[in-house]
Design a protein around this motif. Structure first.
Motif: not given
Length: 216
Positions: A6-18, A192-196
């Motif tokens: 019921t809660n795995i859809s909220h698991i996410r992070r921003e990709y900020t490494f480079g 990348r950030i914002n999935r771009l």
């Protein structure tokens, strides 16, 4: 908080490494792959040479598993396996494969497509005897991909074989083999950030590499 359906859809992070600029690209994709592999190694990513290998069976059903990259050149990548395994049976019917190197800790993936062919007996022999002795034994013990009734069967066979060859050279198993993947395309994915995300693909045409940026 426990993880459930019921809660795995909220698991996410921003990709900020480079990020990956066009100016970062090399003329040969394997040169950029080598740079990224070294960076994955020094970032202490566990098993940086681990790659997800996808094959397809005779019905068109895809299968995936993790294998280890054991060498590469400008146009090829090498791995080894049991020739009686499910993957080897698939490759005998359809030599087309895809690979993915999932370097998640540095927000990167490398995606590869290609066609396999078998290595020579000399190359296979050389690789087999560079493996740790216990790994050589496990090759004999495991009838890879076949159903077994219990783990004890493997453990007992391993101990018997180890005792038998305690002070002897392990014989070479004729069912041990390897493949080279002739690379057709290689895609570099940088989160990348914002999935771009930054995505560039090298595709080989008439022995030349063409480079394209892909939309994320």
């Amino acid at each position: 908080m426990s993880v459930n359906h019921t809660n795995i859809s909220h698991i996410r992070r921003e990709y900020t490494f480079g990020r990956l600029h066009y100016s970062d690209l090399t003329d040969q994709p394997i040169r950029l792959f080598s740079i990224w592999l070294n960076q994955a190694y020094f970032a202490q990513i566990p098993d940086p040479t681990a790659m997800c290998l996808a094959t397809v069976d005779h019905t068109g059903q895809p299968y995936q598993r993790i294998v280890l990259l054991k060498g590469f050149t400008n146009k090829e990548m090498t791995f080894f396996t049991n020739l009686n395994s499910r993957k080897a049976i698939h490759l005998a019917n359809n030599p087309k494969v895809s690979l993915c190197f999932p370097w998640n800790l540095i927000d990167r993936q490398v995606l590869i497509t290609g066609t396999v062919y078998k290595l020579s007996k000399q190359e296979i022999l050389k690789q087999f005897y560079t493996r740790p002795k216990n790994n050589q034994i496990s090759t004999w013990v495991s009838n890879q991909s076949k159903v077994i009734s219990s783990k004890n069967i493997l453990d007992n066979k391993f101990l018997e074989f180890k005792k038998k060859y305690l002070d002897k050279k392990i014989p070479f198993p004729e069912f041990w083999g390897g493949y080279k993947i002739n690379i057709n395309s290689m895609e570099f994915w940088q989160g990348r950030i914002n999935r771009l995300h930054d995505r560039f693909i090298y595709q080989r045409y008439n022995h030349k590499w063409c480079i394209y940026r892909l939309s994320p």
